[in-house]
Motif scaffolding. Structure first.
Motif, PDB file in Angstrom:
ATOM      1  N   GLY A   1     -37.349 -22.861  30.931  1.00 14.69           N
ATOM      2  CA  GLY A   1     -36.742 -24.128  30.531  1.00 14.69           C
ATOM      3  C   GLY A   1     -35.965 -24.794  31.654  1.00 14.69           C
ATOM      4  O   GLY A   1     -36.096 -26.001  31.893  1.00 14.69           O
ATOM      5  N   LEU A   2     -35.161 -24.022  32.369  1.00 14.57           N
ATOM      6  CA  LEU A   2     -34.399 -24.600  33.478  1.00 14.57           C
ATOM      7  C   LEU A   2     -35.303 -24.988  34.642  1.00 14.57           C
ATOM      8  O   LEU A   2     -35.041 -25.970  35.341  1.00 14.57           O
ATOM      9  N   GLY A   3     -36.382 -24.224  34.850  1.00 13.38           N
ATOM     10  CA  GLY A   3     -37.319 -24.570  35.916  1.00 13.38           C
ATOM     11  C   GLY A   3     -38.053 -25.872  35.629  1.00 13.38           C
ATOM     12  O   GLY A   3     -38.278 -26.684  36.525  1.00 13.38           O
ATOM     13  N   VAL A   4     -38.407 -26.085  34.374  1.00 17.04           N
ATOM     14  CA  VAL A   4     -39.111 -27.315  33.989  1.00 17.04           C
ATOM     15  C   VAL A   4     -38.213 -28.534  34.174  1.00 17.04           C
ATOM     16  O   VAL A   4     -38.653 -29.590  34.622  1.00 17.04           O
ATOM     17  N   VAL A   5     -36.952 -28.384  33.842  1.00 15.99           N
ATOM     18  CA  VAL A   5     -36.019 -29.503  33.923  1.00 15.99           C
ATOM     19  C   VAL A   5     -35.541 -29.739  35.355  1.00 15.99           C
ATOM     20  O   VAL A   5     -34.994 -30.791  35.667  1.00 15.99           O
ATOM     21  N   GLY A   6     -35.752 -28.763  36.235  1.00 15.15           N
ATOM     22  CA  GLY A   6     -35.329 -28.921  37.615  1.00 15.15           C
ATOM     23  C   GLY A   6     -33.959 -28.344  37.895  1.00 15.15           C
ATOM     24  O   GLY A   6     -33.330 -28.678  38.899  1.00 15.15           O
ATOM     25  N   LEU A   7     -33.485 -27.498  37.026  1.00 14.39           N
ATOM     26  CA  LEU A   7     -32.163 -26.892  37.210  1.00 14.39           C
ATOM     27  C   LEU A   7     -32.274 -25.407  37.547  1.00 14.39           C
ATOM     28  O   LEU A   7     -31.426 -24.606  37.157  1.00 14.39           O
ATOM     29  N   SER A   8     -33.303 -25.035  38.274  1.00 12.95           N
ATOM     30  CA  SER A   8     -33.517 -23.625  38.584  1.00 12.95           C
ATOM     31  C   SER A   8     -32.445 -23.055  39.513  1.00 12.95           C
ATOM     32  O   SER A   8     -32.315 -21.842  39.640  1.00 12.95           O
TER      33      SER A   8
END
Length: 82
Positions: free
Chosen positions: A29-36
């Motif tokens: 989820g964080l990777g998809v949103v760009g917050l990895s």
């Protein structure tokens, strides 16, 4: 707050925190949103959150046990007056 509400809150929070801790749901989820970049801090947040929700569940169960014990020790308190 009712004992059942406390227990439901604790169990739901524990399940959600456990899913986020032990599966890659939050990582994806964080990777998809760009917050990895936040992934390095997840353990500092998720594990204490899991412990807090387990504590809330235990507190709710303890309150329920206390109220049942109180009702059993004082049978006059449960009878209706009038």
């Amino acid at each position: 707050m009712k004992d059942a509400t406390i227990i439901k809150t604790g169990v739901i929070g524990t399940v959600i925190a456990a899913i986020c801790c032990f599966t890659p749901v939050l990582v994806i989820g964080l990777g998809v949103v760009g917050l990895s970049a936040w992934l390095g801090w997840l353990d500092y947040v998720l594990l204490p959150t899991l412990a807090i929700f387990i504590g809330i569940t235990a507190y709710g169960l303890w309150r329920r046990r206390q109220s049942i014990a109180c009702r059993q020790s004082d049978p006059e308190a449960t009878k209706e007056t009038g």
